[in-house]
Design an enzyme around this catalytic site. Structure first.
Site, short mmCIF file in Angstrom:
data_model
loop_
_atom_site.label_atom_id
_atom_site.label_comp_id
_atom_site.label_asym_id
_atom_site.label_seq_id
_atom_site.Cartn_x
_atom_site.Cartn_y
_atom_site.Cartn_z
N LEU A 144 0.83 -1.21 0.00
CA LEU A 144 0.00 0.00 0.00
C LEU A 144 0.86 1.26 0.00
CD1 LEU A 144 -2.94 1.10 0.21
CD2 LEU A 144 -2.64 1.06 2.70
N GLU A 187 3.66 4.19 -0.31
CA GLU A 187 4.63 4.72 -1.25
C GLU A 187 5.44 5.80 -0.54
OE1 GLU A 187 2.63 6.04 -4.78
OE2 GLU A 187 1.63 4.10 -5.09
N ALA A 246 3.16 8.57 -0.16
CA ALA A 246 1.76 8.19 0.11
C ALA A 246 1.76 7.07 1.14
CB ALA A 246 1.06 7.74 -1.17
N ILE A 302 7.56 -2.19 2.64
CA ILE A 302 6.73 -3.38 2.43
C ILE A 302 7.32 -4.56 3.20
CG2 ILE A 302 5.73 -4.92 0.73
CD1 ILE A 302 4.79 -1.95 0.62
N ARG A 306 16.13 -7.80 42.78
CA ARG A 306 17.24 -6.85 42.87
C ARG A 306 17.33 -6.21 44.26
NH1 ARG A 306 22.16 -4.74 41.73
NH2 ARG A 306 22.13 -2.54 41.14
N GLY A 360 21.04 0.07 34.10
CA GLY A 360 22.01 -0.15 33.03
C GLY A 360 21.73 -1.39 32.21
N GLU A 372 0.62 0.81 9.74
CA GLU A 372 -0.84 0.68 9.63
C GLU A 372 -1.57 1.90 10.18
OE1 GLU A 372 -2.63 -3.12 10.52
OE2 GLU A 372 -0.75 -4.16 10.05
N SER A 400 0.05 7.11 15.03
CA SER A 400 -0.82 7.52 16.14
C SER A 400 -1.57 8.81 15.80
CB SER A 400 0.01 7.72 17.41
OG SER A 400 0.53 6.49 17.87
N GLU A 401 -0.90 9.71 15.08
CA GLU A 401 -1.55 10.97 14.71
C GLU A 401 -2.71 10.71 13.74
OE1 GLU A 401 2.30 11.62 16.41
OE2 GLU A 401 1.72 10.37 14.70
#
Length: 388
Positions: free
Chosen positions: A133, A135, A138, A165, A274, A347, A370, A373-374
């Site tokens: 899909l 490009e 795009a 892709i 820890r 670390g 896909e 978020s925007e």
């Protein structure tokens, strides 16, 4: 610690619960290299796809009439599979997901001949699939697509380039979207199934990214495709792409959920073992506050993901708002959860090869592919107030 109590929620049937338990056991047995860095993503993708196919997991992308497990694709099952696989090994999730994204358009819109031709190989894992899909100019703006499919007798001739892709260069077929010009913008796109060996199709570039993933550029130069390889009708391309993404966006959220659950499990294990300043790291209030935030975000993401999947399975086919909300929140929340896990590890959290370091790299692309978020925010807003 049980981080999987969500399986008790009413979104699921007993069959879903057995699926999650069986797949977790299968994954531990067959993908026992949890936490190990993948050295060769091409070989790993091929091998894992074959394993998934041989064990029947890829049949969840097929309806029963074509050898699947359910009458139609059950999105809750796909989400559960992606969540479990992602919690074990990111490339296993991507190998599974691409078999779906590169075949669901055929399942939903393909002719019976196309289904017979391509779906058995997808389900077996012997035929890798790809979804073409994006490009260079795009990606999020699908309507800006420039790739052309020109009618020439009984064929279409494809010219243009796709990028970013997944499975580029190793797929047996590509679901390709191109401009056929029935109308301006998004209404002038169509979708085709193109075999990897078609003359004029090439993969000129492999793209290296921060987590193991087969990614590349696919070029088409006077690539001739028979008319019967078109999905749906001329001009249906945008509808087909959006239907596939509508179904898959909740599953991207599920993969993010799998990464986040693993990070939470690793963080809890770390802080309870820890010793710092004479006591367990888990005894510090700051640690407990951080773990609480992580646990709440995991559960909130799960609620949105499985609400969207349940709605798709039980109420209606289109879940544009629910799917975008699930992908948006789950991927952003998983990034925060994993970042907190890295912080708790100190670390070791930024040491190459550690589990949380790997998760940190694996989660980042999910906030982009896909639909960023925007873009998800714009989609949600358009569902609430329209596009004007």
């Amino acid at each position: 610690m049980d981080t999987r109590s969500h399986l008790e929620w009413p979104f699921f049937s007993d069959a879903h619960r057995r699926l999650a338990e069986d797949l977790d056991a299968w994954t531990r047995q067959h993908l026992g290299h949890r936490g190990e860095e993948v050295k060769d993503e091409v070989a790993a993708t091929r091998a894992i796809a074959l394993q998934l196919g041989a064990s029947g997991w890829l049949r969840y992308f097929l309806p029963r009439q074509h050898g699947g497990h359910t009458e139609r694709i059950d999105v809750r099952s796909v989400c559960l599979i992606r969540e479990v696989l992602a919690s074990h090994l990111g490339i296993a999730d991507s190998a599974f997901a691409m078999q779906g994204l590169g075949s669901v358009p055929i399942t939903l819109f393909g002719s019976d001949d196309l289904k017979r031709r391509y779906l058995p190989g997808v389900a077996a894992g012997t035929q890798l699939a790809a979804f073409c899909l994006s490009e260079e100019e795009a990606g999020s703006d699908v309507a800006a697509m420039r790739m052309e499919a020109r009618r020439d007798g009984e064929d279409y001739v494809l010219n243009g380039t796709k990028t970013w892709i997944s499975n580029a260069g190793i797929a047996g077929h590509y679901v390709v979207f191109a401009r056929t010009g029935e109308a301006p913008g998004a209404k002038g796109l169509s979708a085709f199934v193109v075999d990897a060996g078609a003359p004029g199709l090439s993969v000129p570039e492999r793209i290296a990214v921060i987590a193991p993933h087969v990614l590349g550029t696919v070029a088409f130069e006077n690539c001739r495709v028979p008319r019967e390889r078109m999905l749906g009708e001329p001009g249906d391309g945008f509808k087909i792409a959006m239907a596939a993404l509508d179904m898959f966006r909740p599953t991207v959220g599920a993969a993010a959920l799998g990464f986040a659950r693993r990070a939470l499990e690793e963080a809890v294990r770390r802080v309870t073992e820890r010793q710092v300043f004479g006591q367990k790291l888990a005894r510090f209030q700051a640690t407990r506050m951080r773990l609480s935030d992580m646990a709440v975000e995991v559960d909130a993401a799960a609620l949105l993901v499985y609400r969207a999947a349940w709605t798709r399975d039980c109420l209606r086919d289109r879940v544009t708002l629910e799917g975008s909300a699930a992908k948006l929140y789950a991927t952003e929340a998983a990034q925060r959860v994993i970042d907190s896990a890295v912080q708790l590890f100190g670390g070791l959290g930024v040491t190459v090869g550690s589990t949380v370091e790997r998760l940190y790299r694996e989660i980042r692309p999910l906030r982009i592919y896909e639909g960023t978020s925007e873009i998800q925010k714009l989609v949600i807003a358009s569902q609430l107030v329209g596009r004007d």
